[in-house]
Design a protein around this motif. Structure first.
Motif, PDB file in Angstrom:
ATOM      1  N   LEU A 148      13.236  11.122 -17.264  1.00 20.30           N
ATOM      2  CA  LEU A 148      14.256  10.333 -16.585  1.00 20.30           C
ATOM      3  C   LEU A 148      14.158  10.505 -15.066  1.00 20.30           C
ATOM      4  CD1 LEU A 148      16.749   8.498 -16.984  1.00 20.30           C
ATOM      5  CD2 LEU A 148      18.156  10.584 -17.058  1.00 20.30           C
ATOM      6  N   PHE A 149      13.814  11.696 -14.644  1.00 19.92           N
ATOM      7  CA  PHE A 149      13.610  11.969 -13.220  1.00 19.92           C
ATOM      8  C   PHE A 149      12.473  11.104 -12.667  1.00 19.92           C
ATOM      9  CE2 PHE A 149      12.624  14.259  -9.404  1.00 19.92           C
ATOM     10  CZ  PHE A 149      13.790  14.900  -9.046  1.00 19.92           C
ATOM     11  N   THR A 150      11.398  10.991 -13.420  1.00 15.07           N
ATOM     12  CA  THR A 150      10.259  10.173 -13.007  1.00 15.07           C
ATOM     13  C   THR A 150      10.656   8.702 -12.888  1.00 15.07           C
ATOM     14  OG1 THR A 150       8.816  11.720 -14.203  1.00 15.07           O
ATOM     15  CG2 THR A 150       7.859   9.603 -13.551  1.00 15.07           C
ATOM     16  N   PHE A 151      11.418   8.210 -13.868  1.00 16.29           N
ATOM     17  CA  PHE A 151      11.924   6.837 -13.802  1.00 16.29           C
ATOM     18  C   PHE A 151      12.742   6.610 -12.535  1.00 16.29           C
ATOM     19  CE2 PHE A 151      16.045   4.691 -14.482  1.00 16.29           C
ATOM     20  CZ  PHE A 151      15.619   3.372 -14.478  1.00 16.29           C
ATOM     21  N   SER A 152      13.631   7.547 -12.218  1.00 14.67           N
ATOM     22  CA  SER A 152      14.504   7.399 -11.049  1.00 14.67           C
ATOM     23  C   SER A 152      13.698   7.327  -9.766  1.00 14.67           C
ATOM     24  CB  SER A 152      15.488   8.570 -10.986  1.00 14.67           C
ATOM     25  OG  SER A 152      16.242   8.671 -12.170  1.00 14.67           O
ATOM     26  N   MET A 153      12.697   8.192  -9.645  1.00 11.35           N
ATOM     27  CA  MET A 153      11.887   8.201  -8.421  1.00 11.35           C
ATOM     28  C   MET A 153      11.063   6.925  -8.300  1.00 11.35           C
ATOM     29  SD  MET A 153      11.416  10.074  -5.786  1.00 11.35           S
ATOM     30  CE  MET A 153      10.306   9.993  -4.370  1.00 11.35           C
ATOM     31  N   LEU A 154      10.573   6.418  -9.413  1.00 11.94           N
ATOM     32  CA  LEU A 154       9.787   5.178  -9.380  1.00 11.94           C
ATOM     33  C   LEU A 154      10.650   3.990  -8.978  1.00 11.94           C
ATOM     34  CD1 LEU A 154       7.571   5.738 -12.541  1.00 11.94           C
ATOM     35  CD2 LEU A 154       6.763   5.583 -10.177  1.00 11.94           C
ATOM     36  N   MET A 155      11.881   3.949  -9.459  1.00 14.23           N
ATOM     37  CA  MET A 155      12.786   2.875  -9.046  1.00 14.23           C
ATOM     38  C   MET A 155      13.058   2.940  -7.545  1.00 14.23           C
ATOM     39  SD  MET A 155      13.527   0.816 -11.505  1.00 14.23           S
ATOM     40  CE  MET A 155      15.051   0.004 -11.055  1.00 14.23           C
ATOM     41  N   LYS A 166       0.821  -1.218   0.000  1.00 16.30           N
ATOM     42  CA  LYS A 166       0.000   0.000   0.000  1.00 16.30           C
ATOM     43  C   LYS A 166       0.854   1.267   0.000  1.00 16.30           C
ATOM     44  CE  LYS A 166      -4.236  -1.774   0.335  1.00 16.30           C
ATOM     45  NZ  LYS A 166      -5.022  -1.707   1.566  1.00 16.30           N
ATOM     46  N   LEU A 167       1.947   1.256   0.726  1.00 16.34           N
ATOM     47  CA  LEU A 167       2.831   2.425   0.749  1.00 16.34           C
ATOM     48  C   LEU A 167       3.425   2.685  -0.629  1.00 16.34           C
ATOM     49  CD1 LEU A 167       4.363   4.638   2.300  1.00 16.34           C
ATOM     50  CD2 LEU A 167       6.080   2.912   2.908  1.00 16.34           C
ATOM     51  N   THR A 168       3.846   1.616  -1.292  1.00 20.54           N
ATOM     52  CA  THR A 168       4.440   1.750  -2.625  1.00 20.54           C
ATOM     53  C   THR A 168       3.433   2.293  -3.632  1.00 20.54           C
ATOM     54  OG1 THR A 168       5.930  -0.106  -2.188  1.00 20.54           O
ATOM     55  CG2 THR A 168       5.641   0.530  -4.476  1.00 20.54           C
ATOM     56  N   VAL A 169       2.231   1.715  -3.658  1.00 16.36           N
ATOM     57  CA  VAL A 169       1.261   2.139  -4.683  1.00 16.36           C
ATOM     58  C   VAL A 169       0.805   3.572  -4.454  1.00 16.36           C
ATOM     59  CG1 VAL A 169       0.478  -0.177  -5.258  1.00 16.36           C
ATOM     60  CG2 VAL A 169      -0.690   1.080  -3.451  1.00 16.36           C
ATOM     61  N   MET A 170       0.726   3.996  -3.200  1.00 15.00           N
ATOM     62  CA  MET A 170       0.382   5.391  -2.940  1.00 15.00           C
ATOM     63  C   MET A 170       1.439   6.315  -3.548  1.00 15.00           C
ATOM     64  SD  MET A 170       0.415   7.652   0.469  1.00 15.00           S
ATOM     65  CE  MET A 170       2.078   8.117   0.043  1.00 15.00           C
ATOM     66  N   MET A 171       2.712   5.982  -3.342  1.00 21.40           N
ATOM     67  CA  MET A 171       3.790   6.791  -3.907  1.00 21.40           C
ATOM     68  C   MET A 171       3.795   6.728  -5.434  1.00 21.40           C
ATOM     69  SD  MET A 171       5.370   8.340  -1.461  1.00 21.40           S
ATOM     70  CE  MET A 171       6.769   8.938  -2.394  1.00 21.40           C
TER      71      MET A 171
END
Length: 669
Positions: free
Chosen positions: A123-130, A84-89
């Motif tokens: 690329l910033f979005t990719f980094s934050m998702l990882m 749940k924490l991951t999907v919220m982020m």
């Protein structure tokens, strides 16, 4: 399509967009660049919604995607932890990023680096998702460093400006300080837990809690948590590692919204929340977190009172709100911290993008002293900015109210060391936040029209590249195109409503499940608040009678009086309290101290290493010294190579005599 494939699609779709726009930007053109990157982030958002629905159905995931390296007993992996924490982020990051991507079409329309900018933000979005999807410290650190690297590129996007280069270097170096502590914490985890997977480390948490840090009497778990939090201090801009964030305004406005709303600065808050099983074992670490957060919340808010750059006012409010989130972490109200992270992401992105809309309407003048009366020229920007401001100050029924009031109540209910100081800071911070937020709002949208005059620049204000135009005499502002105001409207909706609909399950239910672990016996603050909670409506109505609401309204009324009714009062106060004003203007001299102590110290150390180490020791002694020694030996030996037999015979006799003398003396001894 399997769920594992969907998990991979979320970070890889923005990455694909970034690669295509970055490598083939000239070939596909501007339309192609923004189309492919927006499509990538849109796919990530839609897939995140699907994953959220799957998690809501009870399907969690913790698995390895790829094993990168095995060394001894340590395995380094790429893997995902979906809870749940991951999907919220994931939802917050992808939605806010999508809005920023759309907004960028209008904001960067005339910029020659259009394709490059879209590549960077994707690329910033990719980094934050990882980062948020990781299930181990290695991948967490990869995402952590990647967002730092891309933020460096974005802050210095206009690389021909010296101020932008200074700002991105400053952000990079300050974050290296925090990351050094973060890396030490990860190293301690690997050393003592024997694994870098979250699940393995958390399974050994009780064992770690009994250990003492070697060579000291410190608790190992306390050292680990403080080292990890030092990393969060850098990324989430906590005192004294906050100095990079206001200067990051040198980048284009869309990245201010992306960095300061849902991505980089919230990484530290997310990380500490993810590490809640470890932090719960150390009250010392929690008190450290609490005091740092409280100091940031209040003292960074004070600096927002005197800012005249519209983006810097919002930037200092970000610093202050990050302090509130950190305070919540310190009193073990992790759910309240990430709840405020979520609500703040929407209304802070709204405020930044609203500021950018004003900047466009003002022809890139950012000084709020040159504005006024924009309400009738920019009605959509005005209304959405009002919504964002009300959410920021915690007005009842707005999203910011539910998260901010919960944090204040949790601090009040806490008995942890430092909680009294923290409560004072967060309660005074309510008044300060309301005052500077509506100071900006009133100066920009109401009162006298101060734009379009022949001489409207203020010589005492530093102007960056986005300041340099302004409206010509007689020229009027204008509402921005739909690609700019549509994201404002989309962000205004959750800024109003999301807190109302999610406060009960997220804060007072078991929505996060095992993702957040709290020792309710030692840290009962959130449990006590849950017993007192009687619904979102009741909470908002009750809030109308509480001290935070009264302080917030006092701040609004006072700013209205100061800046619309009697503008002479602020100037008089600044004269009377000039030393304090100068202190605020110099940002508590943190930058001066860093320049004198750290920067000058580093230069002195570097010069010493160069002069003594490089020139003196290496060049002088080792390289040139060895050559001189060989030359000296050669010159000395040459004296004995005369070519005369009698000289050689005499030398041999002297040698024999010296040898016999040495042997006789040695035998006697």
């Amino acid at each position: 399509m399997s769920m594992q494939t969907l998990y991979l699609l979320v970070p890889l779709a923005p990455l694909a967009g970034a690669i295509i726009a970055g490598l083939f930007g000239k070939a596909i053109g501007r339309v192609g660049a923004h189309t492919v990157t927006i499509a990538g982030v849109a796919v990530a958002f839609v897939v995140s919604v699907l994953i959220y629905q799957d998690v809501e159905a009870g399907h969690l995931y913790n698995g390895t995607v790829y094993t990168w390296l095995e060394s001894g007993g340590l395995t380094l992996k790429v893997g995902f932890l979906i809870d749940k924490l991951t999907v919220m982020m994931m939802l917050v990051v992808t939605f806010v990023s999508l809005m920023v991507h759309i907004y960028t079409i209008g904001y960067m329309v005339d910029d020659p680096g259009y394709q490059r900018f879209f590549s960077y933000i994707s690329l910033f979005t990719f980094s934050m998702l990882m980062l948020v999807m990781s299930n181990n410290f290695v991948q967490l650190f990869f995402g952590w460093e990647a967002v730092g690297l891309v933020s460096y590129l974005l802050i210095g996007f206009w690389y021909t400006r010296p101020t932008a280069i200074y700002a991105n270097m400053k952000a990079f170096l300050v974050n290296r300080v925090g990351d050094f502590g973060f890396l030490l914490g990860i190293g301690l985890v690997a050393s003592y837990a024997g694994s870098l997977d979250y699940s393995d480390v958390f399974a050994k948490k009780d064992e770690l809690a009994t250990l003492i840090f070697q060579g000291t009497d410190w608790s190992l778990i306390t050292v680990i948590c403080i080292c990890l939090f030092i990393g969060a201090m850098g990324k989430s801009a906590q005192v004294p590692l906050h100095v990079w964030l206001p200067d990051s305004m040198e980048g284009p406005t869309p990245i201010s919204a992306l960095i300061h709303a849902a991505t980089m600065v919230t990484a530290g808050i997310f990380m500490v929340t993810r590490m809640s099983p470890l932090f719960e074992l150390s009250d010392t670490a929690l008190s450290f977190v609490l005091v740092i957060g409280a100091t940031t919340a209040l003292f960074m808010g004070f600096l927002g009172l005197i800012q005249n750059d519209i983006k810097r006012v919002v930037a200092y409010s970000t610093l202050s709100q990050l302090g509130y989130m950190t305070v919540a972490l310190g009193v073990s109200a992790y759910s309240a911290a990430v709840f405020h992270l979520m609500t703040h992401a929407f209304f802070k992105a709204l405020l930044f993008l609203g500021a950018g809309s004003v900047i466009i309407g003002m022809h890139h003048d950012q000084d709020i002293r040159n504005m006024g009366g924009l309400r009738k020229y920019m009605p959509i920007t005005w209304f959405t900015s009002l919504i964002g401001s009300l959410a920021l100050i915690g007005f009842p029924f707005f999203s910011g109210f539910y998260s901010k009031d919960t944090i204040i109540e949790a601090v009040q209910a806490s008995h942890l060391a430092g909680s009294g100081y923290a409560y004072f800071c967060v309660i005074v911070g309510v008044f300060v936040t309301a005052f500077y937020s509506f100071r900006m709002y009133f100066l920009v949208f109401h009162g006298e029209e101060r734009f379009g005059k022949a001489h409207h620049d203020h010589d005492d204000e530093h102007h960056g590249d986005e300041h340099h135009h302004g409206l010509a005499p007689g020229e009027k502002p204008h509402e921005t195109p739909w690609v700019v105001w549509l994201p404002l409207v989309a962000l205004a909706i959750p800024s109003v409503a999301i807190g109302f609909f999610t406060v009960e399950p997220m804060l007072h239910g078991d929505w996060f499940g095992s993702a957040i672990q709290i020792n309710a016996e030692r840290h009962p603050a959130m449990e006590e608040l849950t017993h007192e909670f009687h619904g979102a409506v009741a909470m908002a109505i009750h809030g109308l009678t509480q001290l935070p609401f009264m302080l917030a309204m006092s701040g609004v009324v006072l700013s209205w009086y100061f800046y619309l009714k009697n503008p002479a009062v602020p100037a008089a106060i600044a004269r009377v309290f000039k030393p304090i004003y100068i202190l605020f203007e110099n940002k508590y001299y943190f930058d001066k101290f860093n320049e004198i102590f750290f920067a000058a110290g580093a230069r002195l150390l570097g010069k010493g290493l160069w002069k003594i180490g490089d020139q003196g020791l290496i060049d002088g002694l080792l390289v040139n010294g060895s050559a001189r020694t060989v030359g000296l030996v050669a010159r000395t030996v040459r004296l004995f190579q005369s070519g005369h037999i009698y000289q050689y015979a005499f030398s041999m006799i002297l040698g024999v005599f010296a040898l016999v003398t040495w042997v006789v003396l040695f035998n006697r001894a």
